[in-house]
Scaffold this active site. Structure first.
Site, PDB file in Angstrom:
ATOM      1  N   TYR A  13       1.116  -1.708  -0.127  1.00  0.00           N
ATOM      2  CA  TYR A  13      -0.159  -0.060   0.028  1.00  0.00           C
ATOM      3  C   TYR A  13       0.836   0.970   0.253  1.00  0.00           C
ATOM      4  O   TYR A  13       1.371   1.610   0.889  1.00  0.00           O
ATOM      5  CB  TYR A  13      -1.156  -0.401   0.841  1.00  0.00           C
ATOM      6  CG  TYR A  13      -1.292   1.497   1.131  1.00  0.00           C
ATOM      7  CD1 TYR A  13      -2.265   1.988   0.958  1.00  0.00           C
ATOM      8  CD2 TYR A  13      -1.628   2.147   2.949  1.00  0.00           C
ATOM      9  CE1 TYR A  13      -3.095   3.081   0.914  1.00  0.00           C
ATOM     10  CE2 TYR A  13      -2.114   2.172   3.135  1.00  0.00           C
ATOM     11  CZ  TYR A  13      -3.061   3.291   2.655  1.00  0.00           C
ATOM     12  OH  TYR A  13      -3.459   4.553   2.932  1.00  0.00           O
ATOM     13  N   ASP A  29      -1.166  -6.397   9.655  1.00  0.00           N
ATOM     14  CA  ASP A  29      -2.130  -4.849   9.465  1.00  0.00           C
ATOM     15  C   ASP A  29      -3.259  -5.669   9.339  1.00  0.00           C
ATOM     16  O   ASP A  29      -2.999  -6.468   7.858  1.00  0.00           O
ATOM     17  CB  ASP A  29      -1.432  -3.729   8.461  1.00  0.00           C
ATOM     18  CG  ASP A  29      -2.350  -2.751   7.866  1.00  0.00           C
ATOM     19  OD1 ASP A  29      -3.702  -3.062   7.641  1.00  0.00           O
ATOM     20  OD2 ASP A  29      -1.610  -2.133   6.945  1.00  0.00           O
ATOM     21  N   ILE A  48      -6.363  -5.143   8.719  1.00  0.00           N
ATOM     22  CA  ILE A  48      -7.546  -4.422   8.499  1.00  0.00           C
ATOM     23  C   ILE A  48      -8.223  -4.582   7.257  1.00  0.00           C
ATOM     24  O   ILE A  48      -9.365  -4.254   7.218  1.00  0.00           O
ATOM     25  CB  ILE A  48      -7.007  -2.764   7.886  1.00  0.00           C
ATOM     26  CG1 ILE A  48      -6.730  -2.411   6.417  1.00  0.00           C
ATOM     27  CG2 ILE A  48      -6.087  -2.208   8.940  1.00  0.00           C
ATOM     28  CD1 ILE A  48      -6.065  -0.904   5.561  1.00  0.00           C
ATOM     29  N   LYS A  60     -12.443  -0.844   6.617  1.00  0.00           N
ATOM     30  CA  LYS A  60     -12.397  -1.162   5.241  1.00  0.00           C
ATOM     31  C   LYS A  60     -12.991  -2.222   5.630  1.00  0.00           C
ATOM     32  O   LYS A  60     -14.200  -2.584   5.145  1.00  0.00           O
ATOM     33  CB  LYS A  60     -10.963  -2.426   5.267  1.00  0.00           C
ATOM     34  CG  LYS A  60     -10.172  -1.786   4.763  1.00  0.00           C
ATOM     35  CD  LYS A  60     -10.396  -0.077   3.750  1.00  0.00           C
ATOM     36  CE  LYS A  60      -9.292   0.573   3.510  1.00  0.00           C
ATOM     37  NZ  LYS A  60      -9.333   1.508   2.870  1.00  0.00           N
TER      38      LYS A  60
END
Lengths: 478, 478
Positions: free
Chosen positions: A146, A231, A233, A271
């Site tokens: 990302y 991470d 998410i 998300k």
């Protein structure tokens, strides 16, 4: 004497000028609308989850007491508005911990006292960077990753992200060898590596990390005595087998094998629930010092108590959560199927994926040549001529040119249909151009590209949504 | 090999161990309640504004469409929940700019396009520090100042705050001489001064900065080509003459005399509206680069769109705002009067003030000796024996021992009455002790202090809320 600003204010650390953010600007200046601007840019560069808001709005209507701005809930307004303890509302912490457990199939437990708030995952990432590393230190990050990570983790902290190069030939799998190579390269440059950042499920790949790779990564960080940040998410966006495995599961299965002080999870509701505006970021660390320090830092980005109060009620409703998680996944699966099938019809493949709000589209064979310049050129054509904003691989630090992230959950069915049609037309034209390019040379193609819009306008008229054009030139790829 | 955390995570930069925060912990472990815990600690260490929530709640009931969680407003839920543009909702920016103008008597204009969000004033201060100064650089700050500044401005940025020493003999006025002295001292130590931070109205003083001092301060920073940050988060708490003058007025009156690139305002809705839980912080800079950079940094602490949406509606309601601002000021004035009169009855003076949610209480004559050790000892007695949490001057970097900040707007009338009674008893006892101390020596007093609780228990029984005790020992001070 001239006044000055800081180095941070005057360097380019935010990275807003990359193609990733540029595409958003192109969309902003000419946004698609089915009736008001049918030829506008379709935004497929935004990883938003808009598919299940009817469930949320239905719940909101049924639960007026969940809000401090209803007749039923307003008596709580004062107590909520003045609450500023950085631990957060106890009911919020409890509800978030339970929700994280449910998303992980109740296979792990999360201690509400370790739930630390932050301003979205953006704030969570920066907070962990401030806690774990000094300016100049580095974190390893598998590619592609990302683009916002660069801003979130490095801009104000001064730390560095070093790529762990993953390749398409192995489905972008993270290997021990790649980890060791990246680690050694840092050591050779006298850079102190403080941790490894994993994104599971992966943005942009849309894939979950398998159990064995997670175990190997944890073993690697444990052996090196460096931190592992996971991470997670996108954990509730997993819509197909193999399911999601959290690092929490790997750790809890063999708690004595690993140093808990080195394991940290980043979470968010942006998300999984689709609420990026609410800025609910979470840090869950197994390290007491990090938990305490991150909580102190959370003062810079606490979640609004108005929002904490609402989320506490919503996520405490087991019935709602038990309905939302599978239904949201089902809708994502369907949308993913529509998009990937639509791409496959003109021979565009994408990485096999089972999660996320996007797919990782393979346009390598549409590149004039295998360079990032050619990727950028193709991307500009897609934006300017096809009027779709997808994100090229370069800002994701992808090691190979030609991959693009296509988001599919931030629009309605009709917009997806229009987008697929546009892509069909485009591929046909580029195939033809590329053949000519190979035959005749670069200059003419460049001119042809400028006329692409006109050509497309003509061919659009002939196409029908129910009979996507196919061509002997194209073939399915995976 | 041992894993490590960052220097920031392991240093003491957060400052949570100061007496300022310690008092909160004492309150948390034994909070006063009129019936459930009438002998508990009364929290007078928290600058909260609770006096006008009835007006807010009444407005909320009348405006269900202002919330996305009502039947009337839920259709906006999706659009609001997914909104994540760091510019903020346009209606939010407009409403905040107009509100800031109204609080300043519509004497200045604020451009909504310069309104930048942050996670409370905490986030705003840090963001400005990151924009204006590099690690090692310094900002000048007149003393006494809000202890949280140390955390907000220096902890993660690595900058320093250098005191501009202001003294009680001049009513803690900021003088050009004091500014020059602080500036020169920094230069002599080879520290780069990047700006001056003013807090107007002042926490902890409860006073507004007069026009002349503001002009002199702006002239000073302009001459030195350093930044002026004006923290105006208490601007709507001004309840008496002289009124409030914003740095925006000083600048707009003579825009050509000053470099706009050096002027920055910090604002928040935590104090003026009493919504600290909502984390609405604002940066308003006249410098384009700072505005743009701060906006990019706002991603680390955006205001929840649920809250932006509510605030936009509330502050766009002119009728509400025009009623709220004067009514809130009127109630603060009344509460201030009750407290300061109550203190004066036992001869306790406080700095003459016209703003804020606190007064700056002068207990210098109750100190055993004029040292910060004696101040700390007196403070511990107040917490432990009187069971009131007030904040001593030391954490505010006050240059003279014996001053305490007493917050008066975070409680109801009854709690104020109880607090004043307790202070009355306490002063009587300490006066007596001090006399004995002067006569007999330190050791015995120390023992007496331990027995203070018992003595107070006895004398409390004799007192009546309607006949505060007076004594020939005490006399009014200002």
């Amino acid at each position: 004497m001239e006044y000055t600003l800081s180095k941070i204010a005057t360097n380019d650390g935010h990275g807003e000028n990359s193609a990733f953010f540029d595409g958003w600007k192109a969309y902003d200046s000419d946004p698609y609308h089915p009736t008001k601007n049918p030829n506008g840019v379709i935004q497929m560069g935004l990883a938003e989850n808009q598919l299940s808001f009817d469930l949320v709005q239905e719940w909101v209507k049924k639960n007026p007491k969940a809000s401090i701005c209803t007749n039923e809930g307003v008596d709580d307004f004062k107590e909520i508005a003045i609450f500023q303890d950085y631990h957060g509302l106890p009911e919020f912490r409890n509800a978030v911990a339970r929700f994280m457990e449910r998303v992980r199939g109740n296979r792990v437990r999360f201690d509400p006292n370790r739930i630390v708030m932050s301003g979205g995952a953006t704030g969570a990432q920066e907070t962990l960077a401030f806690c774990l590393a000094d300016s100049g230190d580095a974190l390893l990050v598998p590619t592609p990753y990302y683009p916002g990570n660069d801003r979130d983790l490095t801009w104000r902290t001064g730390i560095q992200l070093l790529p762990v190069v993953c390749e398409s030939s192995t489905g972008f799998k993270i290997t021990r060898e790649a980890l060791e190579t990246a680690y050694k390269k840092a050591q050779d440059s006298n850079i102190k590596v403080k941790g490894l950042l994993l994104n599971n499920p992966s943005n942009p790949l849309g894939t979950t990390i398998d159990k064995q790779t997670l175990t190997e990564s944890l073993t690697f960080t444990n052996e090196k005595q460096i931190h592992l940040i996971c991470d997670e998410i996108y954990s509730a966006t997993v819509f197909d087998q193999p399911g999601f495995t959290s690092i929490a599961e790997i750790f809890e299965e063999n708690p004595k094998s690993y140093n808990p002080n080195l394991i940290h999870i980043v979470y968010s509701l942006s998300k999984d629930l689709g609420f990026p505006g609410f800025r609910v970021g979470i840090i869950y660390s197994y390290n007491d010092t990090v938990t305490n320090c991150a909580r102190k830092m959370s003062s810079f980005g606490l979640v609004s108590t108005q929002t904490q109060h609402l989320i506490a009620s919503m996520l405490s409703d087991d019935e709602f959560v038990d309905r939302f998680i599978p239904e949201s996944a089902k809708r994502l699966a369907k949308r993913h199927e529509i998009l990937t099938r639509g791409l496959a019809q003109v021979g565009i493949g994408s990485l096999k994926s089972n999660a996320g709000l996007f797919c990782w589209m393979d346009l390598r064979r549409l590149l004039k040549e295998a360079t990032f310049e050619a990727e950028a050129e193709l991307w500009r054509m897609i934006i300017e001529d096809v009027k779709i904003n997808v994100s090229p691989g370069a800002p994701f630090h992808c090691s190979e040119p030609g991959w693009f992230r296509v988001c599919f959950a931030n629009m309605d069915d009709e917009a997806v249909r229009v987008a697929i049609n546009r892509i069909h037309e485009f591929v046909m034209i580029v195939q033809t151009k590329k053949q000519r390019y190979i035959r005749r040379g670069k200059l003419e193609v460049s001119l042809s590209f400028r006329r692409l819009d006109e050509i497309m306008m003509g061919s659009m008229k002939m196409s029908s949504p129910h009979s996507p054009m196919s061509s002997p030139l194209v073939r399915a790829m995976t």
